[in-house]
Design a protein around this motif. Structure first.
Motif: not given
Length: 421
Positions: A246-247, A249-251, A253-254, A269, A271, A284
């Motif tokens: 997860w960390h 893949r998600q670098r 803020c969505p 995480q 933002c 997620r």
């Protein structure tokens, strides 16, 4: 046609007693995640165990990467001293520490996992804050079935294949898969030859502890490690890999696109956009159902998915839950879409995480009220009913291959079969 119902095929259904990725018994100690300087405090404690992840793989002692091919062998996680790791984390802020929890007791052992996917490799530069060009081993397989049936680690890593569907790869000697370069063209013998004179300004800096870990340990896929590990370490590895992917893949803020920073001891995480409130983000989880379909004669429906590389791999129905859909409806919809079979009663069997990249597999057993098979031809290529004797004969002949030992599908088939595969 309508199924000929002689008895309820779900009458003797029982919950799955064992699942390889659902063995964790650690106390998460959620209330401690917000403690100031928690990671450094724990690393200073000799009772803290530190394990490593990289590119979706876990570190094991050198030589154990070869063991994923064998049946009755044991594997364990490689560990590092907490005091040394604390210094490394100050050197590499891009490394992500994750407090997995504690087992309490007299020793009070705590476990911290550190993801080093973005730590610069040997020869890549050791500037703090530098990041690798890519994160390996965490690519999405696209569908639940694709993730279950693929071989090799998801992504560009080429590793050993264990012969099990489910994508086991043992990256023994991980230098090649991860692209760690040789040391400036010099051979190992040159290091002991005083006649080799290299200007001091060109001498490569000594690799750091985390950089050495890339080649000092073997790196194996969770699907290869868990069936060979004890219950506690299988649980630790599952949590560590799930969070690390997860960390990786998600670098950003969505919501606003700003960079994110690890928070709550690695379980969240934050933002970095102060104007947007520095929102907290959580991992997620993608719910998926997997269903063993049986008819009135207690035959099992097995199917082959177009995404699976092994043409002889047969498993049970599976798919992601749609938005706003309940689990039972998802079971019935997937079976109807893939095979044309109508389902009646549905019973829950169990669940386990499947972090490839973020699924939670929820297993069910369902009674088919029709038996005529009509595959969709795109996702599901073929499907057929089998009795226990027929399935055993197909396995012996090699015309069918069972799902891998880390998959929940294997244990669902065993529950129906009445014995281990």
């Amino acid at each position: 046609m309508t199924a000929d119902i002689h008895f309820s095929p779900l009458a003797l259904t029982r919950a799955l007693p064992f699942l390889p990725l659902a063995q964790g018994d650690i106390d998460y100690q959620v209330d401690r995640r917000g403690e100031p300087d928690l990671i450094n405090t724990l690393l200073a404690d000799p009772a803290t165990k530190v394990v490593l992840t990289r590119g979706g793989l876990v570190a094991v002692p050198r030589g154990q990467g070869d063991l994923v091919d064998y049946e009755n062998v044991k594997m364990r996680l490689a560990t590092l001293p907490g005091a040394y790791v604390g210094e490394e984390l100050r050197r590499y802020p891009e490394a992500v520490p994750m407090f997995l929890g504690s087992y309490g007791g007299v020793r009070g052992e705590c476990v911290i996992a550190v993801d080093i996917s973005r730590v610069p490799e040997i020869g890549e530069g050791t500037v703090p804050g530098a990041q690798s060009n890519s994160v390996l081993g965490v690519q999405d397989a696209g569908t639940v079935d694709g993730a279950m049936g693929s071989t090799g680690v998801n992504g560009s890593i080429v590793g050993k294949r264990s012969g099990e569907p489910g994508g086991v790869a043992g990256a023994a000697g991980a230098a090649a898969p991860f692209g760690v370069p040789d040391s400036a063209g010099q051979g190992a013998d040159d290091a002991f030859d005083e006649s080799v004179s290299t200007p001091a300004s060109h001498v490569a800096p000594k690799p750091t502890l985390l950089q050495q870990a890339v080649t000092r340990f073997d790196w194996v896929d969770l699907r290869g490690f868990a069936p060979h590990a004890n219950a506690r370490e299988a649980g630790q590895a599952t949590s560590a890999v799930t969070l690390s992917i997860w960390h990786s893949r998600q670098r950003f803020c969505p919501t606003c696109g700003a960079p994110v920073l690890p928070a709550l001891a690695g379980w969240a995480q934050r933002c970095s956009n102060q104007e947007d409130g520095n929102r907290i983000l959580f991992p997620r989880v993608e719910p998926a159902v997997i269903t063993a379909v049986v008819d009135g004669r207690d035959r099992l429906l097995l199917q082959h998915n177009a995404a699976w590389k092994d043409p002889n791999l047969y498993s049970v129905s599976a798919g992601f839950v749609e938005a706003g859909e309940n689990l039972e409806h998802a079971c019935r919809r997937e079976a109807r879409e893939e095979t044309g079979i109508q389902l009646g009663e549905v019973r829950y069997l169990g669940s386990q995480p499947w972090p490839f990249p973020a699924s939670l597999m929820m297993a069910f057993k369902a009674h088919a009220i029709t038996t005529d098979v009509h595959v969709d031809g795109s996702e599901t290529v073929t499907a057929r009913w089998v009795t226990r004797d027929e399935y055993t004969a197909e396995l012996i002949a090699g015309r069918m291959v069972a799902p891998g030992r880390a998959t929940i599908a294997r244990y669902m088939i065993e529950e129906w079969l009445g014995r281990e595969l």
